[in-house]
Scaffold this active site. Structure first.
Site, short mmCIF file in Angstrom:
data_model
loop_
_atom_site.label_atom_id
_atom_site.label_comp_id
_atom_site.label_asym_id
_atom_site.label_seq_id
_atom_site.Cartn_x
_atom_site.Cartn_y
_atom_site.Cartn_z
CG ASP A 136 7.06 -2.19 -0.46
OD1 ASP A 136 6.70 -3.37 -0.54
OD2 ASP A 136 6.37 -1.30 0.03
CB CYS A 250 5.73 -9.58 17.35
SG CYS A 250 7.02 -10.83 17.14
#
Length: 376
Positions: A136, A250
């Site tokens: 990241d 989702c």
């Protein structure tokens, strides 16, 4: 060791480290990423994240980051909530703050990177190949690489979605000079679903598969250092660090759970902390509470700014006494936000008083009418 055996060795070893899924991509598998990144930056959608523009060349092409890399190994570690409905249900508890699920435990950069290093080190010793580990913070486009590797597909919310893990997982990358057999890219399974787009409280998606970070609550509460634009403050609700709405909405999350035992467990004190308690944090107490947490990275002032906005949105008049001391805070952004929060709380009290008076008047009028009806 031949490439197939080397791939099997690394994949199985990463599984033992707690990664729920591991896939392989070639280092040159995302030629379209550089153009998409350029368009994103040219539109200014990265906001104040200047480091994205500064690292554009390396970010857009993995082989610019490390020319010797032949293969990128993408590993997913699940972190989803025990109760999939909790992140959205917590938004109704207006006197408490909501922290993004991924930030409720140890800093994932440390956890994921540590496990990747262990497996990568064993792979290097076994094969003699070179390796580099990224999580990241480096200029790596993990999501396009993850899609190319078959780890998932980039959904309409731009995050990676997996048929096995839904939207709740971290992505770590191992770059290596080894030429490992790549996996097939994943296809898009979003279909006509718009759940992640429609639930966004600040309309941060100009179109499906596009994100304007400047409107995203995760960006505003974490990356943005200055005052948060007032147009977004009411929509932030009680979100004090990040936002999980598009992830939680989702439908593919119902299939998550391939590695429930490996996911990071949330600290009890970070699930729904009381706003009044958080407003009491000075710098020392903030550092102590968030030691080892990714929240510590934004610092006390930015965090208190977020909590003050949550207080202003709470409608709880009793929080005014906890907000007031911040009118004298040394940080100008904190002071300004405290003024805004108090104004909101005063308005909420006035509206409540007006509603009470209206209800009382209505009750008195009804009683009068009843007496009249009973009069001879």
């Amino acid at each position: 060791m031949n490439p197939e055996k080397a791939k099997t060795f690394l994949t199985e070893d990463l599984g033992k480290e707690g990664f729920a899924d591991v896939r392989i991509a070639r280092a040159d598998s995302i030629p379209q990423a550089a153009g998409r990144l350029r368009t994103f930056l040219a539109a200014g959608r990265h906001g104040t994240m200047g480091w994205m523009a500064e690292t554009e060349e390396r970010r857009g092409n993995p082989q610019k980051l490390w020319p010797e890399a032949r293969t990128v190994v993408l590993a997913a570690m699940e972190y989803g909530p025990e109760d999939g409905n909790e992140p959205l249900a917590a938004l109704e508890r207006r006197d408490r703050g909501t922290i993004s699920v991924y930030a409720r435990n140890r800093d994932y950069h440390d956890v994921v990177k540590g496990k990747l290093k262990q497996a990568a080190g064993r792979f290097a010793a076994k094969t003699g190949e070179q390796v580099k580990v990224f999580v990241d913070t480096a200029p790596v486009m993990e999501k396009p690489l993850g899609a190319a590797a078959g780890l998932g597909w980039q959904g309409k919310h731009t995050n990676l979605v997996s048929r096995r893990l839904g939207s709740w997982f971290f992505i770590g990358a191992i770059f290596t000079t080894a030429d490992l057999p790549p996996d097939e890219a994943e296809t898009d399974h979003c279909g006509s679903c718009r759940a992640c787009l429609d639930i966004c409280p600040t309309d941060a998606f100009p179109a499906p598969y596009q994100l304007d970070a400047r409107r995203c609550i995760s960006y505003l509460t974490i990356e943005h250092a200055g005052p948060i634009p007032e147009e977004f403050r009411p929509a932030m609700g009680n979100r004090i660090y990040g936002c999980d709405d598009c992830l939680a909405a989702c439908p593919w999350n119902k299939f998550a759970g391939a590695a429930r035992e490996a996911k990071l467990k949330a600290r009890d004190d970070l699930k729904s902390p009381a706003i009044c308690d958080l407003l009491m944090l000075d710098d020392a107490k903030f550092r102590a509470m968030f030691s080892g947490s990714p929240i510590k990275r934004i610092g006390r002032n930015r965090f208190i700014r977020n909590v003050l906005i949550a207080a202003g949105n709470s409608g709880k008049a009793e929080l005014a006494g906890d907000v007031a001391p911040h009118l004298e805070d040394p940080d100008p952004v904190v002071r300004e936000t405290a003024h805004w929060a108090l104004d909101r709380l005063k308005s909420a009290v006035q509206i409540k008083d007006l509603n009470s008076k209206a209800a009382l008047t209505e009750g008195e009028n009804s009683a009068t009418q009843n007496r009249r009806k009973k009069s001879p």
